[in-house]
Design a protein around this motif. Structure first.
Motif, short mmCIF file in Angstrom:
data_model
loop_
_atom_site.label_atom_id
_atom_site.label_comp_id
_atom_site.label_asym_id
_atom_site.label_seq_id
_atom_site.Cartn_x
_atom_site.Cartn_y
_atom_site.Cartn_z
N ILE A 391 -12.49 -8.33 14.37
CA ILE A 391 -13.11 -8.23 15.70
C ILE A 391 -13.15 -9.61 16.35
N LYS A 392 -12.68 -9.67 17.60
CA LYS A 392 -12.64 -10.94 18.35
C LYS A 392 -13.71 -10.94 19.45
N ASP A 393 -14.11 -12.16 19.84
CA ASP A 393 -14.96 -12.27 21.02
C ASP A 393 -14.07 -12.38 22.26
N LYS A 394 -14.66 -12.64 23.41
CA LYS A 394 -13.89 -12.69 24.66
C LYS A 394 -12.89 -13.83 24.70
N LYS A 395 -13.12 -14.87 23.90
CA LYS A 395 -12.22 -16.02 23.88
C LYS A 395 -11.15 -15.89 22.79
N GLY A 396 -11.15 -14.78 22.10
CA GLY A 396 -10.13 -14.57 21.07
C GLY A 396 -10.52 -15.12 19.71
N ASN A 397 -11.76 -15.60 19.58
CA ASN A 397 -12.22 -16.13 18.30
C ASN A 397 -12.74 -14.99 17.41
N LEU A 398 -12.50 -15.12 16.13
CA LEU A 398 -13.00 -14.14 15.17
C LEU A 398 -14.52 -14.16 15.17
N LYS A 399 -15.14 -12.98 15.23
CA LYS A 399 -16.60 -12.93 15.17
C LYS A 399 -17.12 -12.01 14.06
N SER A 400 -16.29 -11.05 13.64
CA SER A 400 -16.71 -10.17 12.54
C SER A 400 -15.50 -9.45 11.96
N VAL A 401 -15.74 -8.77 10.86
CA VAL A 401 -14.69 -8.02 10.17
C VAL A 401 -15.21 -6.62 9.84
N ILE A 402 -14.39 -5.62 10.07
CA ILE A 402 -14.72 -4.25 9.66
C ILE A 402 -14.08 -4.03 8.29
N THR A 403 -14.91 -3.77 7.30
CA THR A 403 -14.40 -3.49 5.96
C THR A 403 -14.48 -1.99 5.67
N VAL A 404 -13.73 -1.58 4.67
CA VAL A 404 -13.75 -0.17 4.26
C VAL A 404 -13.58 -0.12 2.75
N ASN A 405 -14.27 0.80 2.12
CA ASN A 405 -14.12 0.99 0.68
C ASN A 405 -12.82 1.75 0.40
N VAL A 406 -12.26 1.49 -0.77
CA VAL A 406 -11.02 2.18 -1.15
C VAL A 406 -11.19 2.78 -2.54
N ALA A 407 -10.42 3.81 -2.79
CA ALA A 407 -10.41 4.47 -4.10
C ALA A 407 -8.97 4.69 -4.51
N PHE A 408 -8.73 4.69 -5.79
CA PHE A 408 -7.37 4.89 -6.30
C PHE A 408 -7.27 6.29 -6.90
N LYS A 409 -6.30 7.04 -6.36
CA LYS A 409 -6.10 8.41 -6.82
C LYS A 409 -4.63 8.63 -7.18
N LYS A 410 -4.41 9.52 -8.12
CA LYS A 410 -3.04 9.78 -8.58
C LYS A 410 -2.31 10.66 -7.58
N ASP A 411 -1.12 10.19 -7.17
CA ASP A 411 -0.28 10.97 -6.27
C ASP A 411 0.34 12.14 -7.05
N LYS A 412 0.20 13.34 -6.53
CA LYS A 412 0.67 14.52 -7.24
C LYS A 412 2.18 14.55 -7.40
N LYS A 413 2.90 13.98 -6.43
CA LYS A 413 4.36 14.02 -6.48
C LYS A 413 4.93 12.95 -7.41
N THR A 414 4.43 11.72 -7.27
CA THR A 414 5.01 10.60 -8.04
C THR A 414 4.26 10.32 -9.34
N GLY A 415 3.01 10.74 -9.41
CA GLY A 415 2.21 10.44 -10.60
C GLY A 415 1.64 9.04 -10.59
N CYS A 416 1.93 8.27 -9.53
CA CYS A 416 1.45 6.89 -9.42
C CYS A 416 0.07 6.86 -8.77
N MET A 417 -0.69 5.84 -9.10
CA MET A 417 -1.99 5.64 -8.48
C MET A 417 -1.81 5.03 -7.10
N VAL A 418 -2.40 5.62 -6.09
CA VAL A 418 -2.29 5.12 -4.72
C VAL A 418 -3.68 4.86 -4.15
N MET A 419 -3.74 3.90 -3.25
CA MET A 419 -5.02 3.51 -2.66
C MET A 419 -5.31 4.34 -1.43
#
Length: 512
Positions: A391-419
Motif C-alpha cells: 500500500i502506497k501513500d499519495k507520494k508513492g511511498n510505502l505505508k503498509s503491507v497487506i499480508t495473507v496466511n497460506v496453507a499447503f495442500k496436495k494437488d489431486k492431479k500432480t500429487g505435489c504440495m501447492v500453496m
C-alpha cells in the motif's frame, strides 16, 4: 582421535558471546574465542566414533551431510586436543582454502552430522577450526603459495566471492597467472557485501586478499564483464560502486587461456504483487550492500541510520539473509521488525522422518531473532504468511503491507504440495521499509549472454555432470552460478575442484 572418554567427561561449552543489549550498538563481531586450553578440552570430546559423517560431504535424502570440503574433522580435533596447533593448521589448510571464513559463517554441517549429537551436544568443531586458524595467523603460519615457476598460462576469474577466490588461489599456486575481476569497488563478493560485518569482519577478508596479492594474484575492481555497449544501470543493478566500468567479455575470452565464471546466483527472487513499485521496497542484498559500503567508506564511524531508523520494517524470507536483515535493521534503529515466512514453523526436535545424520529440520533461533526478542519482546517471525499487496501513500511511498496466511495442500492431479491463500486471513501491517530476502533464481542473464554460455531451466550455467566446463570451450563455472544458491563452504569446495580440472585441461596433467 581426541580423548577416548572425553565425550563422557566433558560437557560442551561454547565461546563467549556479547549480549544482545551490547552488540546491537555496533556492527562488530560478537562471537569470541575462549581460552585455548579450554578449547583443547572441547576438542577432547571427539569420540573416535568410527562413523565420521562429520567429514562425509555427501548427500542423503536430498540434503548435505557433513563437510563439503571433506575436512578431516577427527584428525583436526585430535591435534587441537593434543595442543599441536601448527600441525592442526597444516592439516586444515590441505582441504580448506579459507578457514577464517568458514569458521565464522558456515552453519557447521560437520556438527549436525556429529555422532555425539545423537544423544547430546555435538563436538564444537567450528570453534576448534576458528581457534586453529586464528592461532595460525597470530603466529605467522598462514602463507599463500608463491610458485617457483610460471606455466605461461593466463586465467581470468570473473567474481571474487568464495568460489572465485578458492579457484584463483589454487591456480596461482600451480604457476598460472591469475587475474580476478570484481564489479564492485572492493574484493570479496557476497562475503563482503552480502554478509554483515557482525558475522564476518571485513578486515578478515582484507587480511587474506593481501596475502593473495603478495604471491602474484591480480585483483581488478569496478570491472563489470559484459558486452561492450551494455548500459551500466541495467547490467549492474545490484552493484554499490559508482565507478564501475564495463569490460567487453570478448576481450577477456580472447586474452586468457581459461576464463572462470564465479559471479554467484545474483538474480534475486522478486515479490510481484500490486504496489511493488512503492518507494521503500528493496532486495535484501542491495540493502545489506548499502549498509556495508557506508560503514567501510566511513571506517565504521558513520552508521547509515537513514535507511531504517524509526521505520516499521518487514523482512520477507526466513533464511540466513532474512535473519541478517533483521539484525541489521535493529542496529539501524528500526521501530519494529516483522519477518514473514511462507513455510510452517519447524518442530523443536527431530522428527522420525528426519533421522541423524541428515540435516536437522528443526526450529533455529538465530542472532537476529534473538536481538528482536530482546529489543521488542517477541520473536519477529510470522509463519505461513506472505504479502498480498503493498500500500502506497499519495507520494508513492510505502505505508503498509497487506499480508495473507497460506496453507499447503496436495494437488489431486500432480500429487505435489501447492500453496493456497487462506480466505479471510488478510491483515494490514504498517511498513515504511520492506526487504525482500526470498532467495535467488540463478545467474544474471547479461553475464551468461556476454560470455556465450548455455544455462539450464534454473538459469544456472549448464555443464556436463561432474564437470565445470561450460558449453563454450575454455570457459568454466564455479559456485552458486553453477549449482544455485548455496553455502560458502560449498562454494569453496567447488572452486577447489574446478581449479583441478582447469589445471588438467591447460597442462595435460595436474598435481593439485
Amino acid at each position: 582421535m581426541g580423548k577416548q572418554t572425553g565425550f563422557l567427561e566433558y560437557e560442551r561449552v561454547d565461546g563467549p558471546v556479547v549480549s544482545e543489549a551490547e552488540r546491537i550498538k555496533n556492527f562488530d563481531e560478537f562471537h569470541g574465542l575462549q581460552n585455548i586450553n579450554k578449547q583443547q578440552i572441547q576438542a577432547a570430546r571427539c569420540m573416535n566414533c568410527g562413523t565420521p559423517f562429520c567429514q562425509a560431504g555427501t548427500i542423503i535424502a536430498g540434503m548435505a551431510v557433513g563437510c563439503p570440503l571433506n575436512n578431516l574433522v577427527p584428525e583436526l580435533n585430535d591435534l587441537v586436543y593434543q595442543g599441536c596447533f601448527e600441525q592442526a593448521y597444516r592439516r586444515l589448510e590441505m582441504t580448506n582454502s579459507f578457514p577464517e571464513f568458514t569458521s565464522r559463517v558456515c552453519p557447521a554441517l560437520c556438527e549436525h552430522a556429529c555422532t555425539c549429537s545423537l544423544d547430546g551436544e555435538a563436538v564444537s568443531t567450528k570453534e576448534n577450526e576458528k581457534t586453529v586458524i586464528e592461532y595460525a595467523f597470530e603466529h605467522n603460519l598462514v602463507k599463500e603459495v608463491k610458485p617457483e615457476y610460471r606455466t605461461g598460462k593466463k586465467v581470468a576469474v570473473i567474481g571474487s566471492g568464495p568460489s572465485g577466490l578458492a579457484c584463483a588461489q589454487l591456480l596461482n599456486s600451480r604457476g598460472h597467472v591469475v587475474t580476478v575481476y570484481e564489479r564492485n569497488d572492493r574484493v570479496g563478493g557476497l562475503l563482503r557485501y552480502g554478509i554483515p560485518n557482525m558475522k564476518l569482519d571485513k578486515k578478515i577478508i582484507d587480511r587474506r586478499i593481501k596475502l593473495m596479492e603478495d604471491v602474484g594474484i591480480k585483483f581488478i575492481v569496478n570491472a563489470n564483464v559484459s558486452t561492450k555497449n551494455e548500459k551500466k544501470e541495467v547490467a549492474c543493478a545490484h552493484v554499490v560502486s559508482d565507478k564501475v566500468k564495463n569490460i567487453d567479455a570478448k576481450e577477456i575470452l580472447n586474452e586468457y587461456d581459461a576464463v572462470v565464471l564465479a559471479c554467484g546466483a545474483s538474480n534475486p527472487r522478486d515479490i510481484n504483487v500490486t504496489g511493488r513499485d512503492a518507494k521503500g521496497i528493496y532486495f535484501a542484498v542491495d540493502f545489506l550492500s548499502k549498509v556495508t559500503k557506508s560503514l567501510e567508506d566511513s571506517n565504521y564511524e558513520k552508521f547509515p541510520f537513514e535507511l531504517a531508523k524509526d521505520k516499521n520494517v518487514i523482512v520477507i524470507g526466513g533464511g540466513d539473509t532474512g535473519n541478517d536483515c533483521v539484525g541489521t535493521s535493529i542496529r539501524l534503529g528500526a521501530k519494529s521488525v516483522t519477518q514473514l515466512e511462507m513455510m510452517p514453523c519447524p518442530p523443536t526436535e527431530r522428527l522420525e522422518s528426519n533421522p541423524w545424520p541428515e540435516w536437522p529440520k528443526v526450529l533455529k533461533t538465530d542472532y537476529g531473532q534473538e536481538e528482536a526478542i530482546y529489543k521488542f519482546g517477541n520473536d519477529p517471525r510470522v509463519y505461513q504468511t506472505t504479502v498480498k499487496e503493498f500500500i502506497k501513500d499519495k507520494k508513492g511511498n510505502l505505508k503498509s503491507v497487506i499480508t495473507v496466511n497460506v496453507a499447503f495442500k496436495k494437488d489431486k492431479k500432480t500429487g505435489c504440495m501447492v500453496m493456497k491463500e487462506v480466505s479471510g486471513s488478510e491483515k494490514e501491517i504498517k511498513a515504511e521499509l520492506v526487504l525482500i530476502a526470498a532467495g535467488f533464481l540463478g545467474s544474471e542473464e547479461y553475464v551468461t549472454k556476454a560470455c556465450g554460455v548455455e544455462t539450464n531451466e534454473r538459469t544456472n550455467v549448464k555443464t556436463a555432470e561432474g564437470s565445470f566446463e561450460t558449453s563454450k570451450k575454455g570457459v568454466y563455472v564455479v559456485g552458486d552460478m553453477h549449482s544455485g544458491q548455496s553455502l560458502v563452504v560449498r562454494a569453496i569446495a567447488e572452486g577447489r575442484k574446478a581449479a583441478k580440472q582447469i589445471d588438467y585441461d591447460l597442462m595435460g596433467y595436474t598435481n593439485l
